[in-house]
Design a protein around this motif. Structure first.
Motif, PDB file in Angstrom:
ATOM      1  N   TYR A 136       0.829  -1.210   0.000  1.00 45.25           N
ATOM      2  CA  TYR A 136       0.000   0.000   0.000  1.00 45.25           C
ATOM      3  C   TYR A 136       0.864   1.261   0.000  1.00 45.25           C
ATOM      4  CZ  TYR A 136      -3.600   3.403   0.861  1.00 45.25           C
ATOM      5  OH  TYR A 136      -4.433   4.492   0.736  1.00 45.25           O
ATOM      6  N   LEU A 137       1.990   1.244   0.673  1.00 44.68           N
ATOM      7  CA  LEU A 137       2.860   2.423   0.694  1.00 44.68           C
ATOM      8  C   LEU A 137       3.411   2.751  -0.691  1.00 44.68           C
ATOM      9  CD1 LEU A 137       4.732   1.973   4.090  1.00 44.68           C
ATOM     10  CD2 LEU A 137       2.917   3.622   3.537  1.00 44.68           C
ATOM     11  N   LYS A 138       3.443   1.777  -1.589  1.00 45.55           N
ATOM     12  CA  LYS A 138       3.828   2.060  -2.978  1.00 45.55           C
ATOM     13  C   LYS A 138       2.763   2.912  -3.661  1.00 45.55           C
ATOM     14  CE  LYS A 138       6.434  -2.192  -3.577  1.00 45.55           C
ATOM     15  NZ  LYS A 138       6.438  -3.534  -4.200  1.00 45.55           N
ATOM     16  N   ILE A 139       1.510   2.733  -3.260  1.00 45.24           N
ATOM     17  CA  ILE A 139       0.406   3.503  -3.823  1.00 45.24           C
ATOM     18  C   ILE A 139       0.290   4.852  -3.124  1.00 45.24           C
ATOM     19  CG2 ILE A 139      -2.125   3.563  -4.064  1.00 45.24           C
ATOM     20  CD1 ILE A 139      -1.875   0.430  -4.246  1.00 45.24           C
TER      21      ILE A 139
ATOM     22  N   GLY B 160      -3.442   2.849 -13.787  1.00 43.07           N
ATOM     23  CA  GLY B 160      -2.085   2.664 -13.282  1.00 43.07           C
ATOM     24  C   GLY B 160      -1.498   3.851 -12.552  1.00 43.07           C
ATOM     25  N   GLN B 161      -2.196   4.969 -12.530  1.00 41.50           N
ATOM     26  CA  GLN B 161      -1.696   6.192 -11.890  1.00 41.50           C
ATOM     27  C   GLN B 161      -2.355   6.397 -10.535  1.00 41.50           C
ATOM     28  OE1 GLN B 161       0.689   8.384 -12.905  1.00 41.50           O
ATOM     29  NE2 GLN B 161       0.384   9.449 -10.994  1.00 41.50           N
ATOM     30  N   PRO B 162      -1.578   6.373  -9.436  1.00 44.79           N
ATOM     31  CA  PRO B 162      -2.188   6.633  -8.129  1.00 44.79           C
ATOM     32  C   PRO B 162      -2.450   8.121  -7.914  1.00 44.79           C
ATOM     33  CG  PRO B 162       0.142   6.110  -7.871  1.00 44.79           C
ATOM     34  CD  PRO B 162      -0.178   5.989  -9.329  1.00 44.79           C
ATOM     35  N   VAL B 163      -3.552   8.393  -7.211  1.00 49.28           N
ATOM     36  CA  VAL B 163      -3.900   9.756  -6.800  1.00 49.28           C
ATOM     37  C   VAL B 163      -4.267   9.658  -5.330  1.00 49.28           C
ATOM     38  CG1 VAL B 163      -5.393  11.748  -7.201  1.00 49.28           C
ATOM     39  CG2 VAL B 163      -4.818  10.220  -9.111  1.00 49.28           C
ATOM     40  N   ILE B 164      -3.668  10.531  -4.513  1.00 48.16           N
ATOM     41  CA  ILE B 164      -3.897  10.480  -3.071  1.00 48.16           C
ATOM     42  C   ILE B 164      -4.455  11.813  -2.578  1.00 48.16           C
ATOM     43  CG2 ILE B 164      -2.129   8.727  -2.732  1.00 48.16           C
ATOM     44  CD1 ILE B 164      -0.264  10.928  -1.700  1.00 48.16           C
TER      45      ILE B 164
END
Length: 80
Positions: free
Chosen positions: A44-47, A60-64
């Motif tokens: 999860y820390l990769k995301i 494939g692109q994370p958004v936080i």
């Protein structure tokens, strides 16, 4: 494809989920069990390096960060 990483008790997740519902988007849920500290797992820390929910992954692109996610959804899906 949209994937929402969430925990059902998070208010920040609820506002993202509400926006996605209002836009009529389809997504896959991935529950992050905060009681089991899954938010700090290496996967999860990769995301989300901040180790909090929500996070989305779109193509494939994370958004936080919930506010940034809402802005992203408005930009990515303006017709909804």
């Amino acid at each position: 494809m949209l994937t929402l990483y969430n925990h059902n008790l998070s208010v920040c997740v609820q506002k993202v989920r509400l926006a996605m519902c209002e836009k009529g988007l389809d997504w896959e849920d991935r529950d992050i069990d905060l009681m089991k500290s899954e938010q700090v797992s290496p996967d999860y820390l990769k995301i989300n390096p901040k180790g909090v929910v929500p996070a989305i992954v779109h193509d494939g692109q994370p958004v936080i960060e919930s506010t940034i996610i809402l802005e992203y959804l408005d930009d990515a899906f303006p017709d909804h």
